[in-house]
Write an enzyme that holds these catalytic residues in place. Sequence first.
Site, PDB file in Angstrom:
ATOM      1  N   HIS A   1      -5.375  -4.474 -45.989  1.00 53.05           N
ATOM      2  CA  HIS A   1      -6.552  -3.687 -45.620  1.00 53.05           C
ATOM      3  C   HIS A   1      -7.502  -3.539 -46.800  1.00 53.05           C
ATOM      4  O   HIS A   1      -7.174  -2.903 -47.796  1.00 53.05           O
ATOM      5  CB  HIS A   1      -6.083  -2.309 -45.140  1.00 53.05           C
ATOM      6  CG  HIS A   1      -7.169  -1.425 -44.651  1.00 53.05           C
ATOM      7  ND1 HIS A   1      -7.339  -0.146 -45.122  1.00 53.05           N
ATOM      8  CD2 HIS A   1      -8.126  -1.622 -43.717  1.00 53.05           C
ATOM      9  CE1 HIS A   1      -8.351   0.422 -44.506  1.00 53.05           C
ATOM     10  NE2 HIS A   1      -8.852  -0.450 -43.645  1.00 53.05           N
TER      11      HIS A   1
ATOM     12  N   GLU B   1      -7.928  -8.193 -44.417  1.00 52.19           N
ATOM     13  CA  GLU B   1      -8.926  -7.480 -43.615  1.00 52.19           C
ATOM     14  C   GLU B   1     -10.003  -6.970 -44.550  1.00 52.19           C
ATOM     15  O   GLU B   1      -9.713  -6.422 -45.613  1.00 52.19           O
ATOM     16  CB  GLU B   1      -8.274  -6.308 -42.879  1.00 52.19           C
ATOM     17  CG  GLU B   1      -9.186  -5.585 -41.894  1.00 52.19           C
ATOM     18  CD  GLU B   1     -10.053  -4.492 -42.517  1.00 52.19           C
ATOM     19  OE1 GLU B   1     -10.950  -3.969 -41.827  1.00 52.19           O
ATOM     20  OE2 GLU B   1      -9.824  -4.137 -43.707  1.00 52.19           O
TER      21      GLU B   1
END
Length: 249
Positions: free
Chosen positions: A18, A45
């Site tokens: 992330h 991500e």
Amino acid sequence: MLFKEDEILTTNIINFAHRGAAGLYPENTMISFARALELGATGIETDVQVTKDGHLILIHDENLHRTAGVAAWVKDLTLEEVKSHEAGSWFHEDYRGEQIPTLEELLELVKSSDTIINLELKNGIVMYPDIEKKVIETVQRYEMSERVIISSFNHYSLVECKKLAPEIRTGILYMEGLYEPWDYAKRIGADALHANKFAVIPELVAAAAEQGVVYHAFTVNEQSEMKALIKAGVAGIITDYPDRLAELL
């Protein structure tokens, strides 16, 4: 914490870092992306926004204040102006000098690997003109269409992406309480449900899988939650700590 042998259902789960390894390094910087891969991430991500002069940069907030200490909006700055500010020392002094990267810089980093890239279009507060077209053209230029997933909380944007490039996967970002989201996903041509971890339970994952729609849960940082989601059958987990998920997988 490791699984017992009979508890492992699959290890074919995308370990999405992330914003890179955002729990360990300054988010959305090249060091965060590179270290995430070293820690076992199989996916990255990140967030995409557009500068005043049309460049795609990777930053979560629409304003540079939190990570670069400048009370200015991305939309009002040129790429050169964005690059003139460092975005690492807010996290720790060791990372002073880290910059806000471009999408091209990330794609250069991973192009020779099999890393999956999840690009979240940040066009909910600022409606960047043609962001979908810009992102898709960049991905296609790097010949990475098969390795990219485009996600957004702006679902109109996901429909536009599918019109422009049906071959690129899309993921519906949502928080909670979306009724039979697999039906909605199929209606707008999305391939995945990028749901808040609290909105993911085994029954929903199974029902979606029957319709060919997969779940990628966010943002999952505790190994107990990771383990439960793996057992539930998710296809991907988005985490600030890819090392923790890699240990389980």
